[in-house]
Scaffold this active site. Structure first.
Site, PDB file in Angstrom:
ATOM      1  N   VAL A   7       0.890  -1.380   0.090  1.00  0.00           N
ATOM      2  CA  VAL A   7      -0.048  -0.068   0.053  1.00  0.00           C
ATOM      3  C   VAL A   7       0.997   1.305   0.077  1.00  0.00           C
ATOM      4  CG1 VAL A   7      -1.905   1.243   1.039  1.00  0.00           C
ATOM      5  CG2 VAL A   7      -1.612  -1.238   1.164  1.00  0.00           C
ATOM      6  N   ALA A  11      -0.346   4.208  -5.416  1.00  0.00           N
ATOM      7  CA  ALA A  11      -1.255   2.995  -5.706  1.00  0.00           C
ATOM      8  C   ALA A  11      -0.821   2.021  -4.802  1.00  0.00           C
ATOM      9  CB  ALA A  11      -0.880   2.544  -7.144  1.00  0.00           C
ATOM     10  N   GLY A 104       9.389   2.223   8.093  1.00  0.00           N
ATOM     11  CA  GLY A 104       8.422   1.599   7.324  1.00  0.00           C
ATOM     12  C   GLY A 104       8.300   0.401   6.811  1.00  0.00           C
ATOM     13  N   ASP A 106       7.321  -0.982   4.132  1.00  0.00           N
ATOM     14  CA  ASP A 106       7.951  -1.631   2.903  1.00  0.00           C
ATOM     15  C   ASP A 106       9.423  -1.403   2.951  1.00  0.00           C
ATOM     16  OD1 ASP A 106       8.309   1.460   3.371  1.00  0.00           O
ATOM     17  OD2 ASP A 106       8.118   1.883   1.531  1.00  0.00           O
ATOM     18  N   ASP A 130      15.573   1.510  -3.118  1.00  0.00           N
ATOM     19  CA  ASP A 130      13.908   1.319  -3.826  1.00  0.00           C
ATOM     20  C   ASP A 130      13.677   2.936  -4.037  1.00  0.00           C
ATOM     21  OD1 ASP A 130      11.459   1.247  -4.249  1.00  0.00           O
ATOM     22  OD2 ASP A 130      10.761   0.462  -2.307  1.00  0.00           O
TER      23      ASP A 130
END
EC number: 2.7.1.33
Length: 256
Positions: A7, A11, A104, A106, A130
């Protein structure tokens, strides 16, 4: 199959895995209105997963306000356990980070996948970059310790900041010009943003590598990972969908 969800700010990216194999990737854009409306995410995910049998799901999120809506939407579509990645779960490395509650997930997923795929078996340090909305750098020491990293702006954020913070600079498409010397205002902006991104990643990767005891493996992912892989003058590995692979890894390792 295992469904991995990322998430993000722009998007919700998703990947379907059969074992270790990533068999499908798709994304769902947020609505123009309320992005916390679970019914919207339920409908979009139902359409995307109509022909898939999901036995387990994992999720990372950098948008807390959207996390619950996506999770509730997913639960209305698939009858499968959902693992939401968190720093306190079982990890493939030791976490050496002063504020794990602000880390985070991610970033955690990217570091986990980068370490297990490119560093652990060789006992080699890894730096994962990233490059998306933000540019995240993750550093894993060869002894299996996640040390942290760095966070910088991505290309779109730099463009938006220039547009919002100046009176006359226009919005420009993000295409890399052939030469860094821009002969127009548009190409000058494109050069500053995209060649600047390339040079900043190369410089930061070298700076982080200086803090490690060996020559680390540099792994590139994210929307700008391909551009960086083509243009950096240092050795690097391009690993698309590394965050999704990390979500799958962590979800499997922490499956109840």
């Amino acid at each position: 199959m295992l469904l991995a969800l990322d998430v993000g700010n722009s998007a919700v990216k998703a990947g379907l895995f059969s074992g270790d194999a990533l068999v499908r990737v798709f994304s769902v854009d947020p609505p123009d209105g309320d992005a916390t409306d679970a019914a919207y995410w339920r409908a979009e995910l139902a359409s995307a997963l109509a022909d898939a049998t999901v036995e387990h799901a994992g999720l990372v999120s950098v948008v807390p306000a959207r996390t619950d809506a996506v999770a509730r939407g997913l639960r209305g579509v698939v009858d499968a356990p959902l693992t939401i990645v968190a720093p306190e779960m079982a990890l493939p490395f030791t976490l050496d980070y002063d504020t794990p509650d602000t880390l985070g997930t991610d970033r955690l997923a990217a570091a986990a996948a980068g370490w297990t795929q490119y560093g652990r078996d060789a006992s080699r340090s890894v730096i994962v970059v990233d490059a998306g909305t933000a540019v995240n750098y993750e550093v894993v020491h060869r002894n299996g310790t996640y040390r942290g990293g760095a966070i910088g702006p991505g290309a779109a954020l730099m463009r938006n900041a220039l547009r919002a913070g100046t009176a006359q600079l226009p919005d420009v498409p993000l295409h890399l010009p052939e030469t860094p010397v821009g002969p127009s205002t548009q190409t000058a902006l494109q050069s500053g943003i995209l060649w600047g991104l390339i040079d900043s990643v190369q410089g930061m990767a070298a700076r982080l590598a200086d803090r490690l005891p060996d020559a680390p493996r540099l792994v590139l992912t994210g929307g700008w990972g391909g551009l960086l892989a083509d243009r950096l003058t240092i050795e690097a590995t391009h690993a698309p969908h590394l965050v999704l692979r990390g979500v799958r890894l962590l979800a499997e390792e922490n499956r109840a």
